[in-house]
Scaffold this active site. Structure first.
Site, mmCIF file in Angstrom:
data_model
loop_
_atom_site.group_PDB
_atom_site.id
_atom_site.type_symbol
_atom_site.label_atom_id
_atom_site.label_comp_id
_atom_site.label_asym_id
_atom_site.label_seq_id
_atom_site.Cartn_x
_atom_site.Cartn_y
_atom_site.Cartn_z
ATOM 1 N N GLY A 108 0.995 -1.214 -0.086
ATOM 2 C CA GLY A 108 -0.059 0.049 0.048
ATOM 3 C C GLY A 108 0.807 1.163 -0.079
ATOM 4 N N ARG A 114 10.147 -0.760 -5.162
ATOM 5 C CA ARG A 114 8.699 -0.718 -5.821
ATOM 6 C C ARG A 114 8.572 0.733 -6.822
ATOM 7 N NH1 ARG A 114 3.539 -3.146 -3.582
ATOM 8 N NH2 ARG A 114 3.380 -3.987 -5.791
ATOM 9 N N ASP A 122 -1.515 5.129 -6.469
ATOM 10 C CA ASP A 122 -0.149 4.746 -6.126
ATOM 11 C C ASP A 122 0.671 5.913 -6.633
ATOM 12 O OD1 ASP A 122 -1.145 2.194 -6.308
ATOM 13 O OD2 ASP A 122 0.496 1.840 -5.073
HETATM 14 O O1 MRU Z 1 0.495 -3.777 -4.659
HETATM 15 P P1 MRU Z 1 0.028 -3.149 -3.700
HETATM 16 O O2 MRU Z 1 -0.793 -3.980 -2.813
HETATM 17 O O3 MRU Z 1 0.804 -2.129 -2.872
HETATM 18 O O4 MRU Z 1 -1.070 -2.045 -4.500
HETATM 19 C C1 MRU Z 1 -1.722 -1.130 -3.567
HETATM 20 C C2 MRU Z 1 -2.698 -0.248 -4.050
HETATM 21 O O5 MRU Z 1 -2.920 -0.417 -5.557
HETATM 22 C C3 MRU Z 1 -3.516 0.566 -3.293
HETATM 23 O O6 MRU Z 1 -4.712 0.917 -3.969
HETATM 24 C C4 MRU Z 1 -2.532 2.003 -3.259
HETATM 25 O O7 MRU Z 1 -1.247 1.671 -2.834
HETATM 26 C C5 MRU Z 1 -3.092 2.792 -2.182
HETATM 27 S S1 MRU Z 1 -3.007 2.123 -0.582
HETATM 28 C C6 MRU Z 1 -3.739 3.378 0.366
#
Ligand code: MRU
Length: 348
Positions: free
Chosen positions: A49, A90, A236
């Site tokens: 997240g 990431r 993101d």
């Molecule tokens: O790959 P992830 O699980 O880290 O992806 C998370 C998302 O796409 C969320 O929607 C985003 O990071 C917002 S979290 C408040």
């Protein structure tokens, strides 16, 4: 804020995370001993997240700062290297870059070895506390867009465990619960790693919020049959024109929202904005291991050697976004102009 499970715990130089890959079966905490383990935890999505990754990265830098020995110049150099290694974990979520930029400035401007870790710690803790307040504010603004009885669809997990508390896209549901306003959430399971099925349903169910799980290919049918009134997602990275990178599958939800004539909302803090990028074309999309697609819960579900495309995120063009909800308020019809008007002066 004690109603929330803490996904990141910082205590006196020690960092612990809730291992999100083990949910919902097991609530197991993992103490992070070194940088290699921290990097692995981010890459394997044990901590995940966009806001949570950034807060975790900040605390890891603090942990390293308390341990690194050398002259001031050597320690600074070492910490900037640590920061660069964290940043490389990431590529799509920008919150980590924004937090590390702030901490890097403190590293560069430090004048004594003693003050360096202390100043970093103060800042990292401040960012953590601010994130909880920010998320709550996003929830306050988002809740104004919903009516009692609304049925709202979401993807992935933009919830409390992806932030310090409340979440972004899930924040309005916590506030609605606090205020006794009935809202129903439909969670799309979010292949390949099932953040919707494993995490969103887990945290909402735990909070007593009405949540229904569907698979990703049930979305159009569910919007029609269950009379879904809106879609809300996290983000993101949001570029200057409002194009938004979020979990793979988000773009098709926005297209469906347009087809059904229902609003499509993005909920995100200012730390998710990347004003150095003009449009979504500039966003690097993380591609992940093929085994995430060819296996399900460790069981092989595709023939050996099959070609796989596994992007972790997609970009929703701003034209498909009804509004972006930030801690400062709602940006309707996101564009370079509307975003500049709302957050231009505020962005770090
Ligand atoms: O790959 P992830 O699980 O880290 O992806 C998370 C998302 O796409 C969320 O929607 C985003 O990071 C917002 S979290 C408040």
């Amino acid at each position: 804020m004690s109603q929330f499970v803490q996904s990141i715990i910082y205590d006196n130089g020690a960092v612990t995370i809730l291992d999100q890959t083990r949910l919902p079966e097991e609530e197991r905490y993992e103490v992070i001993h070194d940088l290699a383990q921290a990097i692995d935890a981010i890459k394997q999505l044990r901590v995940r997240g966009a806001p949570a990754i950034s807060l975790f990265g900040g605390f890891i830098l603090v942990q390293e700062a308390f341990r690194t020995i050398g002259t001031l110049a050597e320690v600074k150099q070492e910490l900037l290297t640590v920061s660069a290694q964290l940043l490389a974990t990431r590529p799509t979520a920008v919150n980590l870059r924004n937090v590390l930029d702030e901490l890097n400035q403190l590293i560069v401007s430090a004048t004594t070895l003693k003050e360096l870790p202390v100043r970093l710690e103060q800042k990292a803790l401040e960012l953590y506390q601010t994130d909880a307040k920010t998320s709550r504010q996003i929830g306050v603004h988002a809740l104004e867009l919903f009516e009692s009885g609304d049925r709202v669809l979401t993807i992935c997990n933009a919830g409390s465990i992806a932030t310090a508390a409340y979440g972004t896209a899930l924040a309005p549901f916590y506030l609605a619960k606090e205020q006794g306003i009935p809202l129903s959430v439909y969670a799309s399971e979010t292949r390949p790693l099932l953040q919707g099925a494993r995490l969103t349903t887990w945290e909402l169910q735990r909070a007593g919020i009405d949540v229904t799980l569907i698979t990703d290919n049930m979305v159009a049918h569910t919007i029609k049959e269950k009379n879904i009134t809106a879609i809300i997602v996290g983000a993101d990275r949001i570029t200057r024109n409002g194009d938004t990178a979020n979990k793979i599958g988000t773009f098709q939800l926005a297209l469906l929202a347009r087809a059904f004539g229902i609003p499509f909302y993005v909920a995100a803090p200012l730390s998710t904005f990347d004003l150095t990028s003009l449009s979504g074309d500039e966003i690097e999309i993380e591609e992940r291991d093929a085994r995430e697609v060819t296996q399900l819960a460790g069981k092989v579900t595709a023939p050996a050697g099959v070609a796989v495309f596994n992007p972790a995120f997609d970009v929703t063009p701003h034209e498909l976004i009804t509004a972006i909800i930030t801690e400062l308020g709602v940006i309707k019809h996101p564009s370079v102009e509307t975003i500049e008007q709302t957050i231009g002066q505020q962005i770090r």
